[in-house]
Scaffold this motif. Structure first.
Motif, PDB file in Angstrom:
ATOM      1  N   SER A  49     -30.737  92.043  83.322  1.00 16.15           N
ATOM      2  CA  SER A  49     -29.274  92.017  83.324  1.00 16.15           C
ATOM      3  C   SER A  49     -28.752  90.602  83.158  1.00 16.15           C
ATOM      4  O   SER A  49     -27.798  90.369  82.399  1.00 16.15           O
ATOM      5  N   TYR A  52     -29.322  89.497  79.577  1.00 15.47           N
ATOM      6  CA  TYR A  52     -28.370  90.155  78.681  1.00 15.47           C
ATOM      7  C   TYR A  52     -26.966  89.575  78.843  1.00 15.47           C
ATOM      8  O   TYR A  52     -26.271  89.346  77.850  1.00 15.47           O
ATOM      9  N   LEU A  64     -29.645  95.737  75.960  1.00 13.97           N
ATOM     10  CA  LEU A  64     -29.893  95.847  77.396  1.00 13.97           C
ATOM     11  C   LEU A  64     -30.851  96.988  77.685  1.00 13.97           C
ATOM     12  O   LEU A  64     -31.775  96.849  78.492  1.00 13.97           O
TER      13      LEU A  64
END
Length: 91
Positions: A49, A52, A64
């Motif tokens: 996360s 991304y 993602l």
């Protein structure tokens, strides 16, 4: 008519263990492995996360998802290499 062949459970064993009893049993047998799996998942999702959101902030959403899917081979690769290292150090 009662079934005389039916075996009755002993008095010291519950006939239907509660959810807490089953969870306690599973955790006592697999607790360390489950904790390792949970930690790996949390770290992987956090890193994917963050990567991304920071490095690929303009990338489409499927990037993602690919990062998340890459966690599957990463998981197995990590734990297989960990087992190999443990075997090598035990020699």
């Amino acid at each position: 008519m009662p079934d005389s062949d039916a075996a009755e459970p002993p008095d010291d064993e519950p006939t239907d263990p509660s959810v807490a009893d089953r969870a306690r049993h599973v955790l006592s047998e697999n607790g360390t492995g489950m904790l390792q799996d949970l930690l790996f998942a949390l770290v992987w999702v956090g890193l994917a996360s963050a990567l991304y959101n920071v490095a690929f902030s303009t990338a489409p959403q499927w990037v993602l998802y690919m990062f998340m899917l890459a966690g599957i081979p990463a998981y197995f690769g990590f734990f297989i290499s960990l087992e190999m290292a443990k075997e090598r150090s035990a020699r």
